[in-house]
Design a protein around this motif. Sequence first.
Motif, short mmCIF file in Angstrom:
data_model
loop_
_atom_site.label_atom_id
_atom_site.label_comp_id
_atom_site.label_asym_id
_atom_site.label_seq_id
_atom_site.Cartn_x
_atom_site.Cartn_y
_atom_site.Cartn_z
N GLN A 1 0.82 -1.22 0.00
CA GLN A 1 0.00 0.00 0.00
C GLN A 1 0.85 1.26 0.00
OE1 GLN A 1 -1.09 -1.48 3.57
NE2 GLN A 1 -2.96 -2.48 2.94
N GLY A 2 2.10 1.14 0.31
CA GLY A 2 2.98 2.29 0.45
C GLY A 2 3.44 2.38 1.89
N MET A 3 4.68 2.80 2.08
CA MET A 3 5.22 2.78 3.43
C MET A 3 4.82 3.99 4.26
SD MET A 3 9.25 3.41 3.14
CE MET A 3 9.97 4.74 2.22
N TRP A 4 4.27 5.04 3.65
CA TRP A 4 3.87 6.23 4.40
C TRP A 4 2.37 6.22 4.66
CZ3 TRP A 4 7.50 9.02 6.52
CH2 TRP A 4 8.77 9.01 5.96
N SER A 5 1.98 6.63 5.86
CA SER A 5 0.56 6.76 6.16
C SER A 5 0.33 7.93 7.09
CB SER A 5 0.00 5.46 6.77
OG SER A 5 0.70 5.12 7.93
N LEU A 6 -0.82 8.56 6.93
CA LEU A 6 -1.25 9.68 7.75
C LEU A 6 -2.47 9.22 8.53
CD1 LEU A 6 -1.02 12.76 8.42
CD2 LEU A 6 -2.64 13.13 6.57
N LEU A 7 -2.39 9.28 9.85
CA LEU A 7 -3.48 8.82 10.71
C LEU A 7 -4.05 10.00 11.48
CD1 LEU A 7 -1.07 6.48 10.73
CD2 LEU A 7 -2.82 5.32 12.00
N ASN A 8 -5.37 9.96 11.74
CA ASN A 8 -5.99 11.04 12.50
C ASN A 8 -5.96 10.73 13.99
OD1 ASN A 8 -8.02 9.18 12.90
ND2 ASN A 8 -9.60 10.34 11.86
N GLU A 9 -6.66 11.54 14.76
CA GLU A 9 -6.66 11.42 16.22
C GLU A 9 -7.21 10.08 16.70
OE1 GLU A 9 -8.16 14.08 20.02
OE2 GLU A 9 -8.40 14.82 17.98
N ALA A 10 -8.18 9.53 15.96
CA ALA A 10 -8.79 8.26 16.33
C ALA A 10 -7.99 7.06 15.85
CB ALA A 10 -10.21 8.19 15.77
N GLY A 11 -6.94 7.29 15.07
CA GLY A 11 -6.11 6.20 14.57
C GLY A 11 -6.53 5.68 13.21
N MET A 12 -7.50 6.35 12.56
CA MET A 12 -7.93 5.94 11.23
C MET A 12 -6.94 6.46 10.18
SD MET A 12 -12.02 6.65 11.52
CE MET A 12 -12.14 6.75 9.77
N VAL A 13 -6.68 5.65 9.19
CA VAL A 13 -5.77 6.04 8.11
C VAL A 13 -6.49 7.01 7.19
CG1 VAL A 13 -4.40 5.23 6.16
CG2 VAL A 13 -4.53 3.86 8.24
N LEU A 14 -5.94 8.23 7.07
CA LEU A 14 -6.51 9.24 6.18
C LEU A 14 -5.93 9.14 4.78
CD1 LEU A 14 -6.40 12.31 8.56
CD2 LEU A 14 -8.35 10.84 8.07
N LYS A 15 -4.65 8.84 4.70
CA LYS A 15 -3.96 8.80 3.41
C LYS A 15 -2.80 7.82 3.53
CE LYS A 15 -3.04 11.19 -0.53
NZ LYS A 15 -3.88 11.34 -1.64
N ARG A 16 -2.56 7.10 2.46
CA ARG A 16 -1.46 6.14 2.42
C ARG A 16 -0.81 6.23 1.05
NH1 ARG A 16 -1.49 0.66 5.37
NH2 ARG A 16 -2.84 1.97 6.57
N GLY A 17 0.50 6.09 0.99
CA GLY A 17 1.14 6.15 -0.31
C GLY A 17 2.62 5.87 -0.28
N GLN A 18 3.21 5.91 -1.49
CA GLN A 18 4.63 5.65 -1.66
C GLN A 18 5.48 6.87 -1.39
OE1 GLN A 18 5.82 2.68 -2.27
NE2 GLN A 18 3.98 1.59 -2.86
N GLU A 19 4.92 8.07 -1.63
CA GLU A 19 5.67 9.32 -1.49
C GLU A 19 5.20 10.11 -0.28
OE1 GLU A 19 8.20 10.28 -3.47
OE2 GLU A 19 8.00 8.37 -4.52
N LEU A 20 6.15 10.67 0.46
CA LEU A 20 5.83 11.44 1.65
C LEU A 20 5.05 12.70 1.32
CD1 LEU A 20 6.08 11.95 4.68
CD2 LEU A 20 8.32 12.95 4.25
N GLY A 21 5.40 13.38 0.24
CA GLY A 21 4.70 14.62 -0.14
C GLY A 21 3.23 14.41 -0.39
#
Length: 114
Positions: free
Chosen positions: A78-98
């Motif tokens: 799925q990509g090594m980078w992920s952005l999680l919100n306060e509840a721990g849900m994944v908002l965005k996932r991808g290969q690039e940090l930007g």
Amino acid sequence: MGTVTPFPGPRRQDGQVGFERAELMRILDLYGRMVAAGHWRDYAMDFGREAASFSAFRRTAERPEFRIEKRPALRNRQGMWSLLNEAGMVLKRGQELGAVLAPVERRLVKLVGE
């Protein structure tokens, strides 16, 4: 000559995941801009065997508003980078940090624009 004695305590584990300099600079740049906008006040970093995470807090005593995780084991999936919100849900996932930081940067534009 003297004898070198190792420092007691937990040692750095083999295979510990961390941020590279360019990745950390990108994350800290975003953090600094959010602090300047008056939105974030504190951060924490955690480095483990499976993941490294950067957490950004509105206030110190709360849960982190956003958490940026690097999981190299997911690089080919799925990509090594992920952005999680306060509840721990994944908002965005991808290969690039930007691309993963884009939703937070859009929010920054809205904060500064107000």
